[in-house]
Design a protein around this motif. Sequence first.
Motif, PDB file in Angstrom:
ATOM      1  N   LEU A  85      -5.852   2.977  14.879  1.00 44.50           N
ATOM      2  CA  LEU A  85      -7.132   3.659  14.944  1.00 44.50           C
ATOM      3  C   LEU A  85      -6.949   5.107  15.403  1.00 44.50           C
ATOM      4  CD1 LEU A  85     -10.198   3.697  14.809  1.00 44.50           C
ATOM      5  CD2 LEU A  85     -10.254   2.659  17.085  1.00 44.50           C
ATOM      6  N   TRP A  86      -7.435   6.036  14.599  1.00 41.05           N
ATOM      7  CA  TRP A  86      -7.365   7.458  14.885  1.00 41.05           C
ATOM      8  C   TRP A  86      -8.762   8.069  14.805  1.00 41.05           C
ATOM      9  CZ3 TRP A  86      -2.739  10.788  14.816  1.00 41.05           C
ATOM     10  CH2 TRP A  86      -1.542  10.068  14.784  1.00 41.05           C
ATOM     11  N   ALA A  94      -7.442  18.183  14.380  1.00 39.57           N
ATOM     12  CA  ALA A  94      -7.473  17.558  15.707  1.00 39.57           C
ATOM     13  C   ALA A  94      -7.355  16.037  15.627  1.00 39.57           C
ATOM     14  CB  ALA A  94      -8.746  17.969  16.455  1.00 39.57           C
ATOM     15  N   ARG A  95      -6.399  15.559  14.877  1.00 37.18           N
ATOM     16  CA  ARG A  95      -6.209  14.118  14.749  1.00 37.18           C
ATOM     17  C   ARG A  95      -5.598  13.547  16.025  1.00 37.18           C
ATOM     18  NH1 ARG A  95      -3.459  14.471   8.741  1.00 37.18           N
ATOM     19  NH2 ARG A  95      -5.127  15.763   7.828  1.00 37.18           N
ATOM     20  N   ARG A  96      -6.130  12.383  16.421  1.00 36.96           N
ATOM     21  CA  ARG A  96      -5.674  11.780  17.672  1.00 36.96           C
ATOM     22  C   ARG A  96      -5.665  10.260  17.532  1.00 36.96           C
ATOM     23  NH1 ARG A  96      -8.404  10.378  22.547  1.00 36.96           N
ATOM     24  NH2 ARG A  96     -10.370  11.015  21.596  1.00 36.96           N
ATOM     25  N   ARG A  97      -4.569   9.639  17.909  1.00 40.09           N
ATOM     26  CA  ARG A  97      -4.484   8.184  17.847  1.00 40.09           C
ATOM     27  C   ARG A  97      -5.096   7.584  19.104  1.00 40.09           C
ATOM     28  NH1 ARG A  97       1.169   4.916  17.235  1.00 40.09           N
ATOM     29  NH2 ARG A  97       1.231   5.273  19.482  1.00 40.09           N
ATOM     30  N   THR A 135     -10.871   8.393  26.066  1.00 38.78           N
ATOM     31  CA  THR A 135      -9.710   7.961  26.829  1.00 38.78           C
ATOM     32  C   THR A 135      -9.896   6.531  27.286  1.00 38.78           C
ATOM     33  OG1 THR A 135      -8.268   8.464  28.721  1.00 38.78           O
ATOM     34  CG2 THR A 135     -10.644   8.705  29.048  1.00 38.78           C
ATOM     35  N   GLY A 136      -8.803   5.902  27.711  1.00 35.11           N
ATOM     36  CA  GLY A 136      -8.902   4.569  28.287  1.00 35.11           C
ATOM     37  C   GLY A 136      -8.396   3.472  27.390  1.00 35.11           C
ATOM     38  N   PRO A 137      -8.005   2.313  27.976  1.00 35.39           N
ATOM     39  CA  PRO A 137      -7.504   1.173  27.207  1.00 35.39           C
ATOM     40  C   PRO A 137      -8.654   0.400  26.566  1.00 35.39           C
ATOM     41  CG  PRO A 137      -7.596   0.613  29.526  1.00 35.39           C
ATOM     42  CD  PRO A 137      -7.991   2.063  29.420  1.00 35.39           C
ATOM     43  N   PRO A 138      -8.345  -0.448  25.583  1.00 37.71           N
ATOM     44  CA  PRO A 138      -9.396  -1.251  24.949  1.00 37.71           C
ATOM     45  C   PRO A 138      -9.897  -2.367  25.856  1.00 37.71           C
ATOM     46  CG  PRO A 138      -7.257  -1.826  24.054  1.00 37.71           C
ATOM     47  CD  PRO A 138      -7.032  -0.644  24.949  1.00 37.71           C
TER      48      PRO A 138
END
Length: 333
Positions: A85-86, A94-97, A135-138
């Motif tokens: 997921l990006w 500004a692509r970010r995974r 930010t942060g974990p799932p």
Amino acid sequence: MIKTAAFLIGLMLGPTPASAALPVPAAPAAPAAPPLVRHISYVRDGDVYVSAGPAEKRLTTGAGYARPRWSPDGKQLAVLRDGQLWTMKADGTARRRLTTRPAAAPSWSPDGKWLAFASLSCTGGPGVYRISATTGPPEVLFPVDCRSEPLPETTSISAVSSAPASTASVAAASASLVDRLRADDAVAWSPDGKQIAFRGGECDAIYDACLSIGTISSGAERTVAAYGGGSLQNRGFAVLPAWRPDGARLAFTAYQEGETTAQNEPLHVVEYDPRTGAKRTIGTTLDREPAYLDPTHALVTARYRNGSWITLLDLTTGTRTPLHPGSQPTLQP
């Protein structure tokens, strides 16, 4: 009857006076209309495109992309890239995974703070997670019993990339699509932010395949569509849910093999009323991947010119407007 893409302009910008009605050619060679106010995004040959009329812009290169989804403010796209997921800006920069675990097609929360996606759950089947858009974990949402369990080890999960080659026959393309869509784990967050529609769920304990709506606050689930198992003597699937903007309908891609040939239902789109449970088929055979514009119009991926095209569908009249070659449409809010 097929209209030109100029119909979509009228849909976005307002009605055209009767005295200025546009001519309606039988089969347009290509869309021919000025830019739209709202953009659509879609996938062709594994890359993401955006368009607001006949002109289109390619946002990615190198293939491996699937299932773009616009953010509620229209400034970002969430997308799968090689099963991860990006996010990226609407212009492709500004692509970010976001994830380090395999993911299926995501859905934004209405406030834009979260993304829901499917991945392996603690039960060994598909589960639904949410992750912060910044930010942060799932975090686990479904199944509810997995909320207190450690996240399982990552493993592969199904993801659909590009449409079938335009040179393939309709029959071959249909077979290929059935195989690839059967386990597509795309999810859809309801417009009121309270529910998520997803493939599988508690109904997996009864049926061979099913589609559920889960309530986030309680974790309760209800079955929307089911195939095989229990008392059902059929085989099929319901995938790729999409909510209407007012939340009054849920559309999804369905397929069924019945007990008899007469009960077979090739790929098609079903519209479901969550309040009454009523269902109806919209569009035509091989339509898939619905994305609502408003209560009376939707985008679908359809067969046209021996290939897959993003197509505007009038849900009242059945009028169809091919827009661009591609699949997996999503509409900018």
